[in-house]
Design an enzyme around this catalytic site. Structure first.
Site, mmCIF file in Angstrom:
data_model
loop_
_atom_site.group_PDB
_atom_site.id
_atom_site.type_symbol
_atom_site.label_atom_id
_atom_site.label_comp_id
_atom_site.label_asym_id
_atom_site.label_seq_id
_atom_site.Cartn_x
_atom_site.Cartn_y
_atom_site.Cartn_z
ATOM 1 C CG ASN A 27 -2.057 1.032 1.056
ATOM 2 O OD1 ASN A 27 -2.474 1.368 -0.058
ATOM 3 N ND2 ASN A 27 -2.520 1.562 2.170
ATOM 4 C CG HIS A 80 6.237 2.960 1.265
ATOM 5 N ND1 HIS A 80 4.903 3.264 1.422
ATOM 6 C CD2 HIS A 80 6.583 2.197 2.336
ATOM 7 C CE1 HIS A 80 4.466 2.701 2.533
ATOM 8 N NE2 HIS A 80 5.449 2.055 3.110
ATOM 9 C CE LYS A 95 4.541 6.582 9.147
ATOM 10 N NZ LYS A 95 3.946 5.765 10.261
ATOM 11 C CD GLN A 131 9.478 -0.417 11.754
ATOM 12 O OE1 GLN A 131 8.445 -1.040 11.902
ATOM 13 N NE2 GLN A 131 9.774 0.223 10.628
ATOM 14 N NE ARG A 149 -2.118 0.502 10.999
ATOM 15 C CZ ARG A 149 -0.972 -0.178 11.042
ATOM 16 N NH1 ARG A 149 0.166 0.471 10.841
ATOM 17 N NH2 ARG A 149 -0.965 -1.476 11.279
#
Length: 281
Positions: free
Chosen positions: A32, A37, A151, A155, A189
């Site tokens: 998505n 990306h 972002k 992580q 999202r």
């Protein structure tokens, strides 16, 4: 661009490149894809001779009541975007390829400490799932460099820590967050937001900016956090957490820490949005 779900095909192509003395950059994704990306792919092209991407919606990093089933799958559109950006090889495995024994019998990787706070506290087991899939993908692709968006700041630090602790021979690069004109961080999202919610979502970045300015001007951290949380509630958010930490360790800041990061997660409608801002004081 060649697309395959076969592990041995990925390894064979990478071995051919390496035999020619060429380098490989890797961008793991859940698909998505959006402009953030694509920025990673373009940056990857600047850092290696060849670019490999993966699309895998990883069930191990989703909780029982999270959006695994609802997470958008847009493979055809993603393939077109990756091809246009210059990706040469795309790995699209299914869960039975990645976890042939099932999730409960799968060896896993856990990065202690840093995985247990913030998003880790709100989403138990999330970073275990992230670390496990990322390490498995690293073992399959064997890249020289892997790129991740800032972002997902926590992580990024979890992955950096794993790579350092396990002495993996690759470089981890964090790429700046890509934002919409309103300041909203691009995210897969964001598609869960209604038009009205998307207009209000810009308040998240605005709250982080205001908090950083206040702390930089001498306001106590707790007071600045209280005001930022109030601003989010006024905009219609349900804050999950909003905290200021050391930018390098994610530990609670001491007076000696000059590089800080404010990290936030908040619900707006059906979407759980995260963002962060690194700043100095």
């Amino acid at each position: 661009m060649y697309t395959t779900a076969v592990i041995d095909e990925i390894r064979q192509q990478v071995r051919q490149w390496r035999a020619s003395g060429e380098t490989v950059a890797f961008v793991p994704t859940m698909g998505n894809l959006h402009a953030g990306h694509i920025t990673l792919i373009k940056e990857a092209k600047q850092r290696a001779d060849h670019v490999v991407a993966s699309i895998f919606v990883n069930p191990m990093q989703f909780g029982k009541n999270e959006d695994l089933d609802a997470y958008p799958r847009t493979l055809a559109e993603d393939q077109a975007a990756l091809t246009a950006a210059g990706c040469e090889l795309l790995f699209t495995p299914t869960p039975d390829i990645i976890y042939p024994k099932g999730l409960d019998a799968q060896t896993f990787v856990e990065v202690p400490g840093i995985s247990d706070e913030l998003c880790g506290a709100s989403r138990p087991g999330h970073f275990r799932g992230v670390a496990t899939i990322v390490l498995k993908l690293f073992n399959i692709v064997q890249p020289d460099v892997a790129l991740f968006g800032r972002k997902d700041y926590q992580q990024l630090l979890v992955i950096r820590t794993m790579v350092e602790d396990l002495s993996l021979p690759l470089e981890i690069v964090g790429v700046e967050t890509v934002r919409e004109a309103s300041g909203l961080a691009m995210s897969s999202r964001n598609g869960y937001l209604t038009a009205d919610e998307k207009a209000r979502a810009a308040a998240l970045k605005a709250a982080l900016d205001a908090l950083a300015m206040q702390i930089g001007a001498g306001t106590a951290i707790d007071a600045a956090i209280t005001e930022a949380n109030a601003a989010l509630v006024t905009a219609g958010f349900r804050p999950d957490y909003l905290e200021v930490r050391s930018a390098t360790t994610l530990a609670l800041p001491t007076d000696a820490d000059k590089e800080l990061v404010v990290l936030a997660a908040a619900y707006l409608g059906k979407a759980r949005l995260i963002d962060n801002l690194v700043f100095s004081r």
